[in-house]
Design a protein around this motif. Structure first.
Motif, mmCIF file in Angstrom:
data_model
loop_
_atom_site.group_PDB
_atom_site.id
_atom_site.type_symbol
_atom_site.label_atom_id
_atom_site.label_comp_id
_atom_site.label_asym_id
_atom_site.label_seq_id
_atom_site.Cartn_x
_atom_site.Cartn_y
_atom_site.Cartn_z
ATOM 1 N N TYR A 1 -0.405 -0.100 -4.558
ATOM 2 C CA TYR A 1 -1.812 -0.735 -4.506
ATOM 3 C C TYR A 1 -2.597 0.135 -3.735
ATOM 4 O O TYR A 1 -1.974 1.036 -2.740
ATOM 5 N N LEU B 1 -6.707 -0.072 -1.620
ATOM 6 C CA LEU B 1 -7.920 -0.792 -1.102
ATOM 7 C C LEU B 1 -8.635 -0.900 -2.117
ATOM 8 O O LEU B 1 -9.048 -0.023 -2.952
ATOM 9 N N PHE C 1 -6.835 -5.794 -2.883
ATOM 10 C CA PHE C 1 -6.237 -4.502 -3.312
ATOM 11 C C PHE C 1 -6.314 -4.480 -4.929
ATOM 12 O O PHE C 1 -6.493 -5.596 -5.535
ATOM 13 N N LEU D 1 0.781 -1.299 -0.063
ATOM 14 C CA LEU D 1 -0.100 -0.001 0.102
ATOM 15 C C LEU D 1 0.625 1.246 0.066
ATOM 16 O O LEU D 1 0.279 2.359 -0.311
#
Length: 552
Positions: free
Chosen positions: A223, A225, A239, A79
Motif C-alpha cells: 500500500y 498513502l 491507503f 506501507l
C-alpha cells in the motif's frame, strides 16, 4: 524490539525457505489451510472493495526504526516490504530478498530481487537497506529500535557519544542488488529477524527531512498513502494499493482505511452496524457475547501476545530487596484464573512464563513460575517482609489507556490487590495510548503501568531481549541483570535450537525472581468481521492480513 529465537543451522543458511524448514519454527496463530475459520488463503482474492479496519494513533511519525508500538507497526507493515515477511502461521518467506546466505551464521550475503521500486518510482537497491540500517543504528538519531542493529559489527562505535563512526562497519554494499552483513558473533536466527519493520529500506528522499518524511511516508509495500495528508491525526489514515509492489502480499482490495477509535466499544458498534469491516480488539463489554453476536464471523484463536504490568525500580519502595519482595507479593495477590474467566470470558489464558504458548520452545514449567499463582497468605507474608525494611504508605496506582478497553481488568487487578494486601490500590487512566507511552518513554510516569508485547517475529528471544536486556529499547522499567544478559547472549550465539531454548528458560528463572514486570495472561486474537468482508485471516501475532481482505 530486538532479538529472536535461534534457528538450527545445518550446512549453512541457504535462503529463508530452507531456514524455516530446518528450524521448524511455525507459530500456531492460524494456518494457510485453516486461517481463522473464514476461508481464504494467503493469496486472498475476491472482488476488492474499500476495506475499513480499526487502528490507533501512532506514538510517533511513521519512520520504521522509530516505531515500536502496535498502532504504528501495523501501518508500517502495510506501507513497506522487508527482506522477508511472515505468513499467517509465522513461517518466514522471502519478500524483497532473493536469497539470504551464510556458511557460518556470522557473515551473511543478502541479494534482493532486481527491479524493485518504492511507491514514488525510485529504485529499491542494496543501498536502500544499508542506508536505512545505518540511520537507525546511529546514536545521535535516537531511534527507538536502534538496538536491533546491536549484533552488527560497529554498533558500539555508532552509539558512542560523540559517535566514533557514522556507519556500521559490518555493512557493505557490493552492488545494486547485493550487500553483506558481518555480525559480532554467530547468530543463526538473524534471517528470521529481517521481517521486522526496523529492517525496512528507505528511499533517498527520506534523509533530507526525516520528520517530514514520517508524516507522508514513502514505502515499497503493498500500500501507499491515498494522497499527501491522508493521515488525519487521531481520526484515520487512508491507503490505496501500491501499483509498483509485485511481491507475495499484493493488495486484493481497492483501498484500506484505518479508523482510530477512542474506544473499542465504539469500534464494535460500528462493526455490528456495518460501518467497519474488520475488528481485532473486542471490548470487554462484549467478550461474553461476541461469538454469539457474530457467529462464524467471530475470531478467537491463540496469538503471540503477552500482557503484563511494570513497576520500575526507580519508584519509592520498589528498589533493591524491598522492591523485589513487593513485586512478588503483588504477583501472588492477583487471581489470574478468575479475572481471565470473569472479565475476559475465556479470551485470555493465565500466564505461565514471559513469552507465548504459540512460539516454539515455550514451556509452562519454568522454574520459579509459582509466583504467578494466586496465594493470599504468601502475598501477605512477602508484603510484611518488605514493610519490615521500609513501611508502605500511599496508594498503589496502575496506569492504563482508556482508548483500547483496559479499565475492566485494571479494576479487577487493583481490587484483588486491595482485598489481598489490605492496601489502597487503584487504576490511573490516560485518555490515549500515545499519551501513556510518551510518559513511559520519558520516564515521567509516577506509578506502575500496563505493558504488553506483540511479537515482532515468531521467536522466544523476541519476548525477552527487547524488554529486559540492559538498555534495550522496550525495557520500560530500566531492568538490568548481568546474569540474565549473559544467558541471552549465549542463547543468541548457539546454533543448537534445543540448547538455545534451555538457556532462555534459565534466563526466565532469573526474571521470576526479579519480576521486572508482573506477567498477567496471554491474549487470544479476539475479533470479528462484517457481513460483506471475505478472505479474513488473523496471523500468528493477532494482526489481520489486511492485504487479502475483500468485500463482496
Amino acid at each position: 524490539m530486538a532479538g529472536g529465537p535461534v534457528l538450527t543451522r545445518r550446512d549453512g543458511l541457504k535462503g529463508l525457505v530452507g531456514v524455516a524448514a530446518v528450524a521448524g519454527l511455525a507459530a500456531c496463530g492460524g494456518s494457510d489451510d485453516e486461517g481463522s475459520g473464514t476461508g481464504g488463503g494467503e493469496s486472498g482474492g475476491g472482488t476488492g472493495g474499500d476495506v475499513i479496519v480499526n487502528g490507533s494513533e501512532p506514538q510517533n511519525k511513521l519512520v520504521p526504526t522509530n516505531t515500536n508500538e502496535v498502532g504504528g507497526g501495523r501501518l508500517l507493515d502495510s506501507l513497506w516490504a522487508g527482506l522477508v515477511y511472515y505468513k499467517a502461521d509465522g513461517t518466514p518467506e522471502n519478500d524483497v530478498a532473493e536469497s539470504i546466505e551464510s556458511s557460518d551464521a556470522q557473515n551473511y550475503t543478502i541479494k534482493i530481487k532486481s527491479g524493485q521500486t518504492f511507491s514514488d518510482g525510485t529504485p529499491v537497491t542494496a543501498k536502500s537497506f544499508v542506508d536505512a540500517w545505518n540511520y537507525g543504528a546511529l546514536g545521535t538519531n535516537a531511534q527507538l529500535s536502534s538496538y536491533f542493529f546491536e549484533p552488527i559489527e560497529g554498533f558500539e562505535a555508532v552509539q558512542s557519544e560523540p559517535p566514533a563512526a557514522q556507519t556500521l562497519s559490518g555493512l557493505a554494499v557490493v552492488d545494486d542488488t547485493t550487500f553483506t552483513v558481518k555480525l559480532l558473533q554467530p547468530e543463526s536466527d538473524f534471517p528470521l529477524r529481517l521481517g521486522y519493520s526496523a529492517f525496512y529500506p528507505l528511499p533517498e528522499s527520506a534523509f533530507a527531512d526525516m520528520e517530514a518524511f514520517g508524516e507522508n511516508p514513502v514505502g515499497n509495500g503493498p500500500y501507499k498513502l491515498k494522497a499527501e495528508g491522508a493521515w488525519q491525526h487521531n481520526v484515520r489514515i487512508d491507503f490505496v494499493p501500491n501499483e509498483t509492489y509485485d511481491g507475495p502480499r499484493k493488495a486484493q482490495n481497492d483501498s484500506l482505511s484505518f479508523v482510530f477509535y477512542e474506544t473499542n466499544d465504539a469500534a464494535y458498534s460500528d462493526l455490528q452496524g456495518g460501518n467497519l469491516d474488520v475488528l481485532d480488539a473486542i471490548p470487554p463489554s462484549a467478550l461474553a457475547t461476541f461469538e454469539d453476536d457474530l457467529g462464524d464471523r467471530a475470531v478467537n484463536i491463540p496469538a503471540a501476545v503477552f500482557q503484563s504490568y511494570c513497576i520500575p525500580e526507580r519508584l519509592p519502595h520498589f528498589g533493591g530487596e524491598e522492591g523485589k519482595l513487593r513485586r512478588q507479593a503483588l504477583s501472588y495477590a492477583i487471581d489470574r484464573d478468575q479475572i481471565c474467566e470473569t472479565v475476559f470470558s475465556g479470551t485470555r489464558t493465565p500466564a505461565k512464563d514471559f513469552t507465548s504458548p504459540v512460539i516454539a520452545g515455550y514451556s509452562e514449567t519454568v522454574a520459579g513460575n509459582e509466583v504467578l499463582s494466586f496465594d493470599a497468605a504468601k502475598a501477605k507474608q512477602l508484603w510484611a517482609q518488605a514493610d519490615a525494611i521500609s513501611p508502605w504508605s500511599g496508594t498503589f496506582t496502575l496506569a492504563y489507556n482508556t482508548d483500547l478497553g483496559h479499565q475492566e481488568w485494571v479494576d479487577a487487578v487493583t481490587a484483588s490487590i486491595r482485598q489481598t494486601l489490605g492496601i489502597q490500590a487503584e487504576g490511573a487512566p490516560y485518555p490515549t495510548f500515545a499519551q501513556i507511552r510518551t510518559e513511559v518513554t520519558n520516564r515521567t510516569i509516577t506509578g506502575a503501568f500496563r505493558t504488553g508485547w506483540q511479537a515482532d517475529y515468531p521467536g522466544l528471544y523476541n519476548f525477552l531481549g527487547p524488554l529486559y536486556a540492559t538498555g534495550a529499547g522496550s525495557n520500560d522499567g530500566d531492568y538490568s541483570n548481568p546474569e540474565f544478559d549473559a544467558l541471552l547472549q549465549q542463547a543468541a550465539s548457539t546454533t543448537d535450537q534445543d540448547q538455545a531454548n534451555e538457556l532462555l528458560q534459565q534466563a526466565q528463572t532469573i526474571l521470576f525472581t526479579d519480576l521486572p514486570v508482573i506477567p498477567l495472561w496471554y491474549s487470544n486474537a479476539s475479533g470479528g468481521f462484517g457481513e460483506n468482508a471475505e478472505n479474513v485471516q488473523f496471523g500468528w501475532n493477532s494482526v489481520p492480513l489486511y492485504y487479502q481482505v475483500t468485500k463482496s
